[in-house]
Motif scaffolding. Structure first.
Motif, PDB file in Angstrom:
ATOM      1  N   ASN A 169      23.850  55.503  19.676  1.00 18.76           N
ATOM      2  CA  ASN A 169      24.603  54.348  20.186  1.00 18.76           C
ATOM      3  C   ASN A 169      25.390  54.768  21.426  1.00 18.76           C
ATOM      4  N   GLY A 170      25.991  53.797  22.086  1.00 19.50           N
ATOM      5  CA  GLY A 170      26.702  54.088  23.331  1.00 19.50           C
ATOM      6  C   GLY A 170      27.969  54.900  23.103  1.00 19.50           C
ATOM      7  N   THR A 171      28.614  54.679  21.968  1.00 22.34           N
ATOM      8  CA  THR A 171      29.871  55.381  21.697  1.00 22.34           C
ATOM      9  C   THR A 171      29.623  56.880  21.521  1.00 22.34           C
ATOM     10  N   THR A 189      38.736  47.255  28.785  1.00 26.45           N
ATOM     11  CA  THR A 189      37.385  47.672  28.423  1.00 26.45           C
ATOM     12  C   THR A 189      37.239  47.519  26.922  1.00 26.45           C
ATOM     13  N   PHE A 190      36.026  47.728  26.437  1.00 22.37           N
ATOM     14  CA  PHE A 190      35.819  47.751  24.992  1.00 22.37           C
ATOM     15  C   PHE A 190      36.457  49.028  24.449  1.00 22.37           C
ATOM     16  N   ASP A 212      31.285  54.566  32.228  1.00 22.26           N
ATOM     17  CA  ASP A 212      30.816  53.810  31.080  1.00 22.26           C
ATOM     18  C   ASP A 212      30.060  52.623  31.679  1.00 22.26           C
ATOM     19  N   ALA A 214      27.955  50.703  30.050  1.00 22.78           N
ATOM     20  CA  ALA A 214      27.416  49.949  28.910  1.00 22.78           C
ATOM     21  C   ALA A 214      26.940  48.554  29.326  1.00 22.78           C
ATOM     22  N   HIS A 215      27.589  47.978  30.361  1.00 20.62           N
ATOM     23  CA  HIS A 215      27.239  46.613  30.784  1.00 20.62           C
ATOM     24  C   HIS A 215      26.267  46.596  31.959  1.00 20.62           C
ATOM     25  N   SER A 248      24.751  51.377  26.968  1.00 18.94           N
ATOM     26  CA  SER A 248      24.692  50.965  25.553  1.00 18.94           C
ATOM     27  C   SER A 248      23.520  50.001  25.395  1.00 18.94           C
ATOM     28  N   LYS A 269      23.721  43.694  23.781  1.00 14.77           N
ATOM     29  CA  LYS A 269      23.442  43.962  25.199  1.00 14.77           C
ATOM     30  C   LYS A 269      22.092  43.334  25.573  1.00 14.77           C
ATOM     31  N   GLY A 279      21.910  51.647  20.032  1.00 15.93           N
ATOM     32  CA  GLY A 279      21.403  52.724  20.875  1.00 15.93           C
ATOM     33  C   GLY A 279      22.249  52.908  22.113  1.00 15.93           C
TER      34      GLY A 279
HETATM   35  C1  LIG Z   1      32.218  48.814  27.854  1.00 16.42           C
HETATM   36  C2  LIG Z   1      31.622  49.321  26.576  1.00 16.42           C
HETATM   37  N1  LIG Z   1      31.675  50.633  26.304  1.00 16.42           N
HETATM   38  C3  LIG Z   1      31.120  51.150  25.203  1.00 16.42           C
HETATM   39  C4  LIG Z   1      30.480  50.348  24.270  1.00 16.42           C
HETATM   40  C5  LIG Z   1      29.973  50.974  23.026  1.00 16.42           C
HETATM   41  O1  LIG Z   1      28.614  50.919  22.904  1.00 16.42           O
HETATM   42  P1  LIG Z   1      27.924  50.941  21.456  1.00 16.42           P
HETATM   43  O2  LIG Z   1      28.245  49.640  20.782  1.00 16.42           O
HETATM   44  O3  LIG Z   1      26.475  51.084  21.772  1.00 16.42           O
HETATM   45  O4  LIG Z   1      28.462  52.102  20.697  1.00 16.42           O
HETATM   46  C6  LIG Z   1      30.392  48.950  24.528  1.00 16.42           C
HETATM   47  C7  LIG Z   1      29.737  47.994  23.671  1.00 16.42           C
HETATM   48  O5  LIG Z   1      29.427  47.958  22.595  1.00 16.42           O
HETATM   49  C8  LIG Z   1      30.986  48.439  25.701  1.00 16.42           C
HETATM   50  O6  LIG Z   1      30.944  47.124  25.960  1.00 16.42           O
END
Ligand SMILES: Cc1ncc(COP(=O)(O)O)c(C=O)c1O
Length: 405
Positions: free
Chosen positions: A77-79, A101-102, A173, A175-176, A197, A202, A209
């Protein structure tokens, strides 16, 4: 269809909702279902379900082709991808991040006991304000993590210059921002590395992922080791500290299948974005964010900024009204990372240095888009917003709030 003549017809006041089923922000795009199922059958036939399987390898290769980045390393995952990158790049002590941000951006640092130092954003771009980044640097700062919020790239030039001058790691980051470009170069090629991400919400998803994109061989090598428990060549040979950050094969197959439709997903997002833009164009105090059309964009977010004084109604009220109609608009990002735990307790006064972030978290909202929403549904959503804005005084009185002057 929304055919309300009277405020009392709005669902929030007892009328029937405009939609029978809930319309969510980030409803997943599914590529060619038959191709995906074929691939999943193939995975089951081979019995190669994880551990750098053929579909994950293919996904990584195709991501590299798509972005032009030398290395794309898939992760679960992105995290976790962010955590791996932060650890592998040697960021310690403090790192500068936006609060707008998230929460995963901040958590990926704090998880490793690195302090996220929240920096304010430029109200025009919603991204890190480079001047303010510079003001927050201390002897403990080792990195900057910019976020390309809504897929609109940060001021990469200015951030790169600051990072170089102060000898800091610079990561994004992203992710977007898959499919977006900056000065004509694809996102995935900037800073020391960038993280995507592919979460279900997404526009390109792999169920869950993420991936790290970098042109730095050494960093890529380290991340590859770390995401697989630190296993080097051969069995039983652990040469580094690691974790389990691997993407599994079904996710890889979903990614390969999604990439085959990515052009279509972007076209649909762009068509939806233009549709919202046309229908909401003349509403006072309600502004759709703009993308730089000279660059490539993925248009996966339809983001409104509500100016309460001009619109006569505020963001929270519009969201409440839409929810009653089964339009699950989101207050995204709300309330800002610095207002969430543990950061709120660690840094109770952080808001004093984040005036633009605090304003944005009160005004910004996001609307449904993607392949799962039809043009007439977008028209209906716009009609509800228009009706609520045009009748704002009456709406607010009924909601038990004072109309704005
Ligand atoms: C800006 C941002 N960073 C990180 C993430 C984390 O990604 P993930 O949900 O794949 O872990 C997200 C979204 O989920 C995000 O919008």
């Amino acid at each position: 269809m929304f055919k309300s003549n009277q405020v009392s017809d709005l669902a929030i006041f007892g009328g029937p909702p405009a939609f029978q089923e809930k319309l969510h922000v980030g409803r997943p795009n599914i590529g060619d279902r038959d191709r995906l199922l074929e691939r999943i059958n193939d995975i089951l036939d081979r019995r190669w379900l994880s551990n750098d399987g053929l579909y994950v390898q293919e996904f990584e290769r195709k991501l590299s082709e798509f972005t032009g980045a030398k290395h794309c390393i898939a992760a679960c995952n992105g995290t976790v991808a962010l955590e791996l990158l932060i650890r592998a790049s040697g960021i310690t002590g403090e790192a500068i991040v936006p609060s707008f941000t998230f929460i995963a951006t901040a958590h990926a640092l704090q998880w490793q006991e690195i302090t996220p130092v929240f920096c304010d954003v430029d109200p025009k771009t919603h991204n890190l304000d480079p001047q303010k980044v510079e003001q927050l640097l201390t002897p403990r700062t080792t990195g900057i993590i910019g976020v390309h919020v809504w897929g609109r790239p940060c001021n990469i030039e200015a951030l790169t210059e600051i990072a170089q001058r102060h000898n800091l790691m610079l990561a994004f980051d992203a992710a977007h921002a898959l499919g977006a470009s900056y000065n004509g170069t694809a996102i995935g090629n900037f800073g020391d590395a960038e993280v995507f991400s592919f979460h279900a919400t997404k526009f390109l998803n792999t169920f869950e992922g993420g991936a790290i994109a970098t042109n730095n061989d050494e960093l890529a090598e380290k991340i590859r080791l770390m995401k697989n428990f630190g296993f080097g060549n051969g069995y039983d040979n652990v040469i580094y500290i690691g974790t389990n950050g691997k993407m599994n094969e079904t996710c890889g197959a979903m990614g390969v299948t999604g990439l085959e439709s990515i052009g279509k997903f972007i076209d649909v997002n762009y068509r939806n974005y233009k549709h919202y833009r046309e229908e909401l164009a003349d509403l006072p105090g309600i502004q759709l964010i703009v993308y730089d059309e000279a660059e490539r964009n993925n248009y996966q977010y339809v983001i409104l900024e509500i100016d309460e004084e001009k619109a006569g109604i505020n963001r929270n009220e519009i969201v409440q009204i839409l929810h009653a109609e089964n339009v699950m608009a989101r207050r995204y990002f709300y309330p800002g990372c610095h207002q969430m735990e543990p950061y709120r307790s660690y840094f109770p006064n952080a808001g004093l240095l984040l005036p633009e972030t605090e304003k944005l978290t009160q005004k910004v909202m996001s609307l449904p888009t993607g392949t799962a929403i039809a043009g007439d549904e977008i028209s209906t959503i716009c009609q509800i917003i228009r009706f609520a804005q045009q009748n704002s005084a009456d709406v607010r009185t009924r909601m038990g709030q004072k109309p704005t002057a």
